[in-house]
Design a protein around this motif. Structure first.
Motif, mmCIF file in Angstrom:
data_model
loop_
_atom_site.group_PDB
_atom_site.id
_atom_site.type_symbol
_atom_site.label_atom_id
_atom_site.label_comp_id
_atom_site.label_asym_id
_atom_site.label_seq_id
_atom_site.Cartn_x
_atom_site.Cartn_y
_atom_site.Cartn_z
ATOM 1 N N THR A 31 -33.996 71.577 -13.366
ATOM 2 C CA THR A 31 -34.518 72.766 -12.687
ATOM 3 C C THR A 31 -34.029 74.037 -13.375
ATOM 4 O O THR A 31 -34.811 74.980 -13.565
ATOM 5 C CB THR A 31 -34.098 72.765 -11.202
ATOM 6 O OG1 THR A 31 -34.666 71.604 -10.570
ATOM 7 C CG2 THR A 31 -34.554 74.012 -10.486
ATOM 8 N N ASP B 269 -39.347 79.574 -17.623
ATOM 9 C CA ASP B 269 -40.186 80.561 -16.935
ATOM 10 C C ASP B 269 -39.765 81.987 -17.280
ATOM 11 O O ASP B 269 -40.612 82.860 -17.531
ATOM 12 C CB ASP B 269 -40.128 80.365 -15.419
ATOM 13 C CG ASP B 269 -40.784 79.074 -14.960
ATOM 14 O OD1 ASP B 269 -41.544 78.467 -15.748
ATOM 15 O OD2 ASP B 269 -40.518 78.669 -13.803
ATOM 16 N N GLU B 270 -38.467 82.229 -17.297
ATOM 17 C CA GLU B 270 -37.959 83.572 -17.627
ATOM 18 C C GLU B 270 -38.288 83.959 -19.067
ATOM 19 O O GLU B 270 -38.657 85.101 -19.351
ATOM 20 C CB GLU B 270 -36.445 83.650 -17.392
ATOM 21 C CG GLU B 270 -36.059 83.724 -15.933
ATOM 22 C CD GLU B 270 -36.592 84.973 -15.249
ATOM 23 O OE1 GLU B 270 -36.511 86.076 -15.807
ATOM 24 O OE2 GLU B 270 -37.108 84.825 -14.120
ATOM 25 N N GLU C 228 -36.408 76.876 -15.004
ATOM 26 C CA GLU C 228 -36.325 78.292 -14.632
ATOM 27 C C GLU C 228 -36.096 79.166 -15.862
ATOM 28 O O GLU C 228 -36.664 80.260 -15.974
ATOM 29 C CB GLU C 228 -35.220 78.508 -13.599
ATOM 30 C CG GLU C 228 -35.563 77.913 -12.238
ATOM 31 C CD GLU C 228 -34.402 77.881 -11.273
ATOM 32 O OE1 GLU C 228 -33.258 78.243 -11.668
ATOM 33 O OE2 GLU C 228 -34.618 77.497 -10.112
#
Length: 102
Positions: free
Chosen positions: A16, A23-24, A20
């Motif tokens: 996870t 995504d950033e 994340e």
């Protein structure tokens, strides 16, 4: 915890976190690609534009790498879980062949 001592929750958490991060980095890539250099002096606009384009690309590449890590960790956790289920099944069968509890 798995039969092999692997902590699934830690692996899922790591997956996870990498997702994340991906995504950033993708967000950063898009932000850098969308920046305008029109407020800069004409003499530096080309260099600034090239800089933003390059760093947008680096951020996108980083997003792909982080996404790959997330997928690899998640897939590994799935495989370990599958192997643990098979091991448990065989151990349960073995236990059944040993007779009543002593």
């Amino acid at each position: 915890m798995s039969v092999t001592g692997i902590e699934y929750n830690q692996m899922r958490s790591a997956s996870t976190a990498w997702s994340e991060q991906a995504d950033e980095m993708e967000k950063t890539s898009k932000e850098l690609a969308g920046l305008s250099v029109s407020g800069l002096a004409p003499s530096v606009q080309h260099v600034a534009s090239s800089f933003m384009e390059a760093w947008s690309g680096y951020a996108h590449e980083s997003a792909d790498i982080a996404s790959g890590f997330a997928d690899a960790i998640s897939t590994t956790a799935d495989h370990i879980n599958d192997a643990d289920q098979v091991s448990k099944s065989w151990l349960d069968r073995l236990d059944g062949h040993l007779g009543p509890t002593r």
